[in-house]
Scaffold this active site. Structure first.
Site, PDB file in Angstrom:
ATOM      1  NE  ARG A  26       0.797   5.772  -1.933  1.00  0.00           N
ATOM      2  CZ  ARG A  26       0.773   5.452  -2.975  1.00  0.00           C
ATOM      3  NH1 ARG A  26       1.669   6.399  -3.858  1.00  0.00           N
ATOM      4  NH2 ARG A  26       0.259   4.463  -3.811  1.00  0.00           N
TER       5      ARG A  26
ATOM      6  CG  HIS B 178       0.778  -0.622  -3.037  1.00  0.00           C
ATOM      7  ND1 HIS B 178      -0.382   0.100  -2.586  1.00  0.00           N
ATOM      8  CD2 HIS B 178       1.330  -0.227  -4.336  1.00  0.00           C
ATOM      9  CE1 HIS B 178      -0.731   0.822  -3.684  1.00  0.00           C
ATOM     10  NE2 HIS B 178       0.209   0.985  -4.558  1.00  0.00           N
TER      11      HIS B 178
ATOM     12  CD  GLN C  69      -1.039  -1.548  -8.247  1.00  0.00           C
ATOM     13  OE1 GLN C  69      -0.935  -0.175  -8.011  1.00  0.00           O
ATOM     14  NE2 GLN C  69      -1.350  -1.914  -9.437  1.00  0.00           N
TER      15      GLN C  69
ATOM     16  CG  ASP D 221       7.400  -1.524  -7.794  1.00  0.00           C
ATOM     17  OD1 ASP D 221       7.118  -0.550  -8.494  1.00  0.00           O
ATOM     18  OD2 ASP D 221       7.205  -1.568  -6.512  1.00  0.00           O
TER      19      ASP D 221
ATOM     20  CB  CYS E 139       2.251  -1.050  -9.202  1.00  0.00           C
ATOM     21  SG  CYS E 139       3.925  -0.393  -8.643  1.00  0.00           S
TER      22      CYS E 139
ATOM     23  NE  ARG F  98      -4.438   1.007  -6.820  1.00  0.00           N
ATOM     24  CZ  ARG F  98      -3.497   1.996  -6.412  1.00  0.00           C
ATOM     25  NH1 ARG F  98      -2.345   1.951  -6.935  1.00  0.00           N
ATOM     26  NH2 ARG F  98      -3.629   2.303  -4.881  1.00  0.00           N
TER      27      ARG F  98
HETATM   28  N1  NVA Z   1       7.788  -0.011  -4.640  1.00  0.00           N
HETATM   29  C1  NVA Z   1       6.945   1.490  -5.043  1.00  0.00           C
HETATM   30  C2  NVA Z   1       5.463   1.245  -5.520  1.00  0.00           C
HETATM   31  C3  NVA Z   1       5.007   2.607  -6.158  1.00  0.00           C
HETATM   32  C4  NVA Z   1       3.349   2.423  -6.235  1.00  0.00           C
HETATM   33  C5  NVA Z   1       7.072   2.381  -4.025  1.00  0.00           C
HETATM   34  O1  NVA Z   1       6.919   2.303  -2.884  1.00  0.00           O
HETATM   35  O2  NVA Z   1       7.595   3.425  -4.507  1.00  0.00           O
HETATM   36  N1   CP Z   2       0.696   2.255  -8.466  1.00  0.00           N
HETATM   37  C1   CP Z   2       0.496   3.294  -7.297  1.00  0.00           C
HETATM   38  O1   CP Z   2       0.159   3.205  -6.209  1.00  0.00           O
HETATM   39  O2   CP Z   2       0.690   4.669  -8.015  1.00  0.00           O
HETATM   40  P1   CP Z   2       0.800   5.836  -7.227  1.00  0.00           P
HETATM   41  O3   CP Z   2       2.028   6.116  -6.605  1.00  0.00           O
HETATM   42  O4   CP Z   2       0.511   6.900  -8.590  1.00  0.00           O
HETATM   43  O5   CP Z   2      -0.351   6.096  -6.434  1.00  0.00           O
END
Ligand code: NVA
Ligand code: CP
Length: 306
Positions: free
Chosen positions: A104, A131, A134, A219, A259, A287
């Site tokens: 990540r 992502h 997800q 989101d 998500c 997930r």
């Molecule tokens: N769009 C959000 C998704 C978090 C799971 C981010 O990138 O922070």
């Molecule tokens: N939806 C998601 O990826 O959650 P986290 O940021 O908690 O991993």
């Protein structure tokens, strides 16, 4: 045979994605029946996190433990990644010791560069652009509640961000229609969207997207790394809240997904997560099952003789 990774949904064929989702449902059943299934004893997953996480970390780490393997949490704060060791060198070293890696991070090029130097499969666990994990969970959740997503209409309400991009690719892979309602200046990149004109379109308003939708998704307005834009974004996104009124424009059996984490009172109303058609807790749980199925797929696929 080239090493298989999962950096975007397009790294798997539609048939393979469907296989992963069907397998996720089987693994879920085994898990719910408390049946041990440990095909990966001794295998080790590396988890590189340059951004925060609850769901992704817990699901990958628990998933690998349930498979009989183990996972190592690697944060830039306490590895040489945070002190500037090149990603290519890190990839060579880390992948020489582990069996599978998830990352990540910020730039999507980081997962691509890691993958190109890795000896083991690499999973994108969120970048600024995609992502895909997800989406495995989201499509699994839709299938469990409503059957096939092919031919359905999905409304994306909000930021043209990493989740939106993965929804665009999902529309292509699974053959659904995506209507995107985003404020001016926050749409997905036009060059990316134009590749998917056959399945994804920008619409004028949140209401336009919601009408007749089978699934409404949103989101956060400010993603990780955009915290300083929070106030500006709150103003720009004010007309893009998913709430009960918006849901009432969609099909009566329209599902709602997010998500998570969610900001009540911003991209969703205070009570949206309690809506009868909200399936966010199943979505979050999935997930675990979807990523177990993905890890199993990638490990087994990469063991096949050349
Ligand atoms: N769009 C959000 C998704 C978090 C799971 C981010 O990138 O922070
Ligand atoms: N939806 C998601 O990826 O959650 P986290 O940021 O908690 O991993």
């Amino acid at each position: 045979m080239a090493l298989r990774h999962f950096l975007t949904l397009r790294d798997l064929s539609t048939a393979e994605l469907n296989r992963v989702i069907a397998r996720a449902q089987e693994l879920k059943k085994l898990q719910h029946e408390n049946k041990l299934y440990q095909p990966f004893t001794g295998k080790v997953l590396g988890m590189i996190f340059e951004k925060s996480s609850t769901r992704t970390r817990v699901s990958f780490e628990a998933g690998m433990s349930q498979f009989g393997g183990s996972a190592i949490f690697l944060s830039p704060r306490d590895t040489q990644l945070g002190r500037g060791e090149p990603i290519e060198d890190s990839a060579r070293v880390i992948s020489s010791m582990l069996d599978i890696v998830m990352i990540r991070t910020f730039g999507h090029d980081i997962v691509e560069r890691f993958a190109s130097y890795s000896k083991v499969p690499v999973i994108n666990a969120l970048t600024d652009d995609h992502h895909p994990c997800q989406l495995l969970a989201d499509v699994q959740t839709f299938v469990e509640h409503r059957g096939s997503i092919e031919g359905k209409t999905v409304a994306w309400i909000g930021d043209g961000n990493n989740m939106c991009n993965s929804y665009i690719e999902a529309a292509h892979m699974w053959g659904f229609k995506l209507k995107i309602a985003a404020p001016k200046g926050y749409e997905p990149k036009p060059e990316f969207l134009s590749e998917f004109a056959h399945c994804a379109e920008l619409v004028e308003s949140a209401e336009d997207a919601a009408v007749n939708a089978d699934l409404i998704v949103t989101d956060v307005w400010a993603s990780m790394g955009q915290e300083e834009e929070q106030k500006i974004r709150e103003a720009a996104f004010a007309d893009y809240q998913v709430n009960e009124r918006l849901m009432s424009l969609a099909h009566p059996d329209c599902l709602f997904m997010h998500c998570l984490p969610a900001h009540r009172g911003e991209e969703i109303s205070e009570t949206m997560l309690d809506h009868l058609n909200a399936v966010v807790w199943d979505e979050a749980e999935n997930r675990l099952h979807a990523q177990k199925a993905l890890m199993e797929f990638l490990i087994l696929e990469n063991l096949k003789p050349n």
